[in-house]
Write a protein that holds these residues in place. Structure first.
Motif, PDB file in Angstrom:
ATOM      1  N   LEU A 170       2.489   1.861  -3.446  1.00  0.00           N
ATOM      2  CA  LEU A 170       1.535   2.470  -4.382  1.00  0.00           C
ATOM      3  C   LEU A 170       1.376   3.966  -4.120  1.00  0.00           C
ATOM      4  O   LEU A 170       1.295   4.774  -5.040  1.00  0.00           O
ATOM      5  CB  LEU A 170       0.163   1.784  -4.279  1.00  0.00           C
ATOM      6  N   HIS A 223      -6.740   5.691 -11.415  1.00  0.00           N
ATOM      7  CA  HIS A 223      -5.380   5.632 -11.966  1.00  0.00           C
ATOM      8  C   HIS A 223      -4.470   4.675 -11.195  1.00  0.00           C
ATOM      9  O   HIS A 223      -3.289   4.567 -11.494  1.00  0.00           O
ATOM     10  CB  HIS A 223      -4.764   7.042 -11.949  1.00  0.00           C
ATOM     11  N   VAL A 272       0.858  -1.199   0.000  1.00  0.00           N
ATOM     12  CA  VAL A 272       0.000   0.000   0.000  1.00  0.00           C
ATOM     13  C   VAL A 272       0.892   1.246   0.000  1.00  0.00           C
ATOM     14  O   VAL A 272       0.653   2.208  -0.735  1.00  0.00           O
ATOM     15  CB  VAL A 272      -0.947   0.001   1.232  1.00  0.00           C
ATOM     16  N   PHE A 321     -12.390  11.590   4.750  1.00  0.00           N
ATOM     17  CA  PHE A 321     -13.044  10.914   5.877  1.00  0.00           C
ATOM     18  C   PHE A 321     -13.897  11.877   6.701  1.00  0.00           C
ATOM     19  O   PHE A 321     -14.904  11.473   7.271  1.00  0.00           O
ATOM     20  CB  PHE A 321     -12.014  10.199   6.756  1.00  0.00           C
TER      21      PHE A 321
HETATM   22  C1  HEM Z   1     -12.923   2.331   0.803  1.00  0.00           C
HETATM   23  C2  HEM Z   1     -11.699   2.428   0.968  1.00  0.00           C
HETATM   24  C3  HEM Z   1     -10.830   3.586   0.550  1.00  0.00           C
HETATM   25  C4  HEM Z   1     -10.962   4.913   0.771  1.00  0.00           C
HETATM   26  C5  HEM Z   1     -12.085   5.619   1.500  1.00  0.00           C
HETATM   27  C6  HEM Z   1      -9.808   5.568   0.180  1.00  0.00           C
HETATM   28  C7  HEM Z   1      -9.564   6.925   0.176  1.00  0.00           C
HETATM   29  C8  HEM Z   1      -8.559   7.550  -0.520  1.00  0.00           C
HETATM   30  C9  HEM Z   1      -8.391   8.966  -0.670  1.00  0.00           C
HETATM   31  C10 HEM Z   1      -9.336  10.001  -0.112  1.00  0.00           C
HETATM   32  C11 HEM Z   1      -7.277   9.183  -1.398  1.00  0.00           C
HETATM   33  C12 HEM Z   1      -6.694  10.536  -1.820  1.00  0.00           C
HETATM   34  C13 HEM Z   1      -7.222  10.874  -3.195  1.00  0.00           C
HETATM   35  C14 HEM Z   1      -6.673  12.157  -3.786  1.00  0.00           C
HETATM   36  O1  HEM Z   1      -5.459  12.332  -3.828  1.00  0.00           O
HETATM   37  O2  HEM Z   1      -7.482  12.990  -4.233  1.00  0.00           O
HETATM   38  C15 HEM Z   1      -6.722   7.897  -1.716  1.00  0.00           C
HETATM   39  C16 HEM Z   1      -5.579   7.704  -2.432  1.00  0.00           C
HETATM   40  C17 HEM Z   1      -5.004   6.479  -2.634  1.00  0.00           C
HETATM   41  N1  HEM Z   1      -5.522   5.265  -2.272  1.00  0.00           N
HETATM   42 FE1  HEM Z   1      -7.245   4.933  -1.345  1.00  0.00          FE
HETATM   43  N2  HEM Z   1      -8.997   4.616  -0.356  1.00  0.00           N
HETATM   44  C18 HEM Z   1      -9.597   3.397  -0.161  1.00  0.00           C
HETATM   45  C19 HEM Z   1      -9.113   2.184  -0.563  1.00  0.00           C
HETATM   46  C20 HEM Z   1      -7.888   1.974  -1.105  1.00  0.00           C
HETATM   47  C21 HEM Z   1      -7.324   0.675  -1.347  1.00  0.00           C
HETATM   48  C22 HEM Z   1      -8.030  -0.655  -1.099  1.00  0.00           C
HETATM   49  C23 HEM Z   1      -6.091   0.871  -1.836  1.00  0.00           C
HETATM   50  C24 HEM Z   1      -5.134  -0.232  -2.153  1.00  0.00           C
HETATM   51  C25 HEM Z   1      -3.877  -0.202  -1.894  1.00  0.00           C
HETATM   52  C26 HEM Z   1      -5.875   2.308  -1.926  1.00  0.00           C
HETATM   53  C27 HEM Z   1      -4.745   2.944  -2.414  1.00  0.00           C
HETATM   54  C28 HEM Z   1      -4.622   4.288  -2.625  1.00  0.00           C
HETATM   55  C29 HEM Z   1      -3.468   4.915  -3.240  1.00  0.00           C
HETATM   56  C30 HEM Z   1      -2.236   4.217  -3.762  1.00  0.00           C
HETATM   57  C31 HEM Z   1      -3.708   6.287  -3.253  1.00  0.00           C
HETATM   58  C32 HEM Z   1      -2.776   7.399  -3.743  1.00  0.00           C
HETATM   59  C33 HEM Z   1      -2.992   7.723  -5.196  1.00  0.00           C
HETATM   60  C34 HEM Z   1      -2.051   8.820  -5.655  1.00  0.00           C
HETATM   61  O3  HEM Z   1      -1.401   9.474  -4.852  1.00  0.00           O
HETATM   62  O4  HEM Z   1      -1.946   9.027  -6.872  1.00  0.00           O
HETATM   63  N3  HEM Z   1      -6.989   2.940  -1.476  1.00  0.00           N
HETATM   64  N4  HEM Z   1      -7.518   6.910  -1.163  1.00  0.00           N
END
Ligand code: HEM
Length: 131
Positions: free
Chosen positions: A42, A85, A39, A60
């Protein structure tokens, strides 16, 4: 029914300060545990953990019933769109959910709240599998 049973998750966590502590504990779990490593990698490939801390707090806050900071800033709060992405398979989603379970173990929330959070996160995270 006591008023407490109607309190939002946001209120039960202690408002903005509580959500901040929740996000901090989750991010530290991603950063410091073996299970969190995929995680973390990524996130580092994306905008990094400082960005994740900020946007997860914004997201959140709204998800838990407080100010909808993420939607106000970005015009939506669609989790599939947010992760479009990022290549997410079963292994990555399971690792994320394990980090969340560890996070809840560390936090002093009522058992019912922990259960409610995992019951909501599990299907939400599984919907993000896109490969
Ligand atoms: C329901 C569950 C989840 C919620 C509520 C959530 C929420 C978020 C939020 C709010 C962001 C920031 C988005 C932004 O930059 O605008 C994010 C980014 C990210 N999430 Fe999640 N997430 C969830 C599940 C997951 C899962 C299962 C993974 C698997 C590893 C994951 C991996 C990532 C990654 C890698 C980013 C960064 C993307 C970037 O910086 O380009 N998320 N997530």
């Amino acid at each position: 029914m006591p008023a407490q049973q109607h309190a939002s998750i946001y209120q039960q966590m202690g408002g903005a300060e509580g959500v901040r502590a929740f996000v901090e504990t989750f991010c530290q779990t991603i950063e410091t545990t073996e299970v969190g490593r995929p995680v973390l990698l990524l996130h580092l490939r994306g905008h990094g953990m400082a960005h994740a801390r900020m946007e997860q707090f914004n997201f959140f806050s709204g998800l838990f019933g407080g100010p909808r900071l993420y939607a106000e800033k970005w015009g939506h709060s669609n989790v599939r769109q947010i992760h479009a992405h990022v290549q997410l398979g079963e292994a990555e989603v399971s690792a994320w959910l394990s980090c969340m379970a560890i996070t809840l173990d560390k936090l002093d929330y009522p058992a019912a709240l922990k259960q409610q959070l995992m019951d909501n996160f599990t299907p939400m995270a599984r919907l993000l599998i896109n490969q």
